[in-house]
Motif scaffolding. Structure first.
Motif, mmCIF file in Angstrom:
data_model
loop_
_atom_site.group_PDB
_atom_site.id
_atom_site.type_symbol
_atom_site.label_atom_id
_atom_site.label_comp_id
_atom_site.label_asym_id
_atom_site.label_seq_id
_atom_site.Cartn_x
_atom_site.Cartn_y
_atom_site.Cartn_z
ATOM 1 N N LEU A 88 0.840 -1.206 0.000
ATOM 2 C CA LEU A 88 0.000 0.000 0.000
ATOM 3 C C LEU A 88 0.872 1.253 0.000
ATOM 4 O O LEU A 88 0.611 2.207 -0.747
ATOM 5 N N LEU A 92 1.124 3.931 -2.930
ATOM 6 C CA LEU A 92 0.775 5.312 -2.596
ATOM 7 C C LEU A 92 1.849 6.268 -3.095
ATOM 8 O O LEU A 92 1.537 7.293 -3.727
ATOM 9 N N TYR A 151 -5.091 6.207 0.650
ATOM 10 C CA TYR A 151 -4.826 5.574 -0.642
ATOM 11 C C TYR A 151 -5.954 5.864 -1.629
ATOM 12 O O TYR A 151 -5.710 6.166 -2.804
#
Length: 224
Positions: A88, A92, A151
């Motif tokens: 993640l 990002l 996100y």
């Protein structure tokens, strides 16, 4: 007909070919248990797109976004919450580079606001993203809510800023990227464990994701 000058033996065409082959091979390994070979094949698909962008003198921001995405792929090829959070964070950072790339490469705000079609596209993306976040919020662990919210906002910004571009392939790629992330979140957080729909969704996620990255890359390198 090759997208770059020369035949398949040309460096650029060969790099793109091996990238696509890595994506295809990984598609065949999707249901295999985590392993070094599986991680390597998955990572190679987009890492080779980063190499292609570098070879062709593409924008540094494009190379960086693709490289970070490849790192994210490596993390997500493993199991567990730590691997998920690592992926993640890498994605990002990649989205942030894409946002900057699209802003510096796109048209002015005035030009964007003068296009009803682009405004409608941005509004549709916003409604979709916030609807997805509202659906996910009660389904994810409290510790993941803030990272996922950040996100979602980042990929929304990536999608909206892509609409300022004059490269239709890159815009299509950003839309496919958003769709793949939405399906990934649905498969991971909304489907019950062992759901048969999760099997085909994993394949669709990968195809949409790789196609999105490839279209963004080729859109910038070929000016389309």
């Amino acid at each position: 007909m090759m997208p770059f000058p020369g035949g398949i033996e040309a460096t650029a065409n060969g790099t793109l070919f091996f990238s696509a082959m890595s994506a295809l091979v990984y598609c065949m390994m999707l249901d295999a248990p985590p392993a070094i070979r599986r991680t390597g094949v998955k990572t190679a698909a987009v890492a080779l797109l980063a190499l292609l962008a570098f070879q062709q003198g593409g924008p540094f921001l494009l190379v960086g976004a693709l490289a970070l995405s490849a790192v994210g792929d490596a993390f997500l090829s493993r199991d567990g919450d730590k691997a998920f959070l690592g992926g993640l964070c890498a994605f990002l950072a990649g989205h942030l580079l894409y946002i900057v790339l699209f802003v510096v490469s796109g048209s002015t705000i005035a030009a964007f606001l003068s296009s009803p079609l682009r405004i409608a596209g941005a509004l549709a993306m916003g409604v979709f993203a916030f609807g997805m976040l509202k659906t996910l919020w009660p389904r994810v662990d409290a510790g993941l809510r803030l990272p996922i919210a950040v996100y979602v906002l980042a990929i929304l910004a990536m999608g909206v800023t892509s609409l300022t571009l004059d490269y239709s392939w890159a815009i299509a790629g950003a839309v496919l990227f958003m769709a793949s992330d939405a399906l990934l979140a649905t498969e991971k957080f909304l489907l019950p464990a062992g759901s048969p729909r999760g099997v085909w969704m994993r394949y669709v996620v990968w195809v949409l994701y790789y196609a999105g990255q490839a279209l963004i890359t080729l859109g910038f390198l070929l000016g389309r």
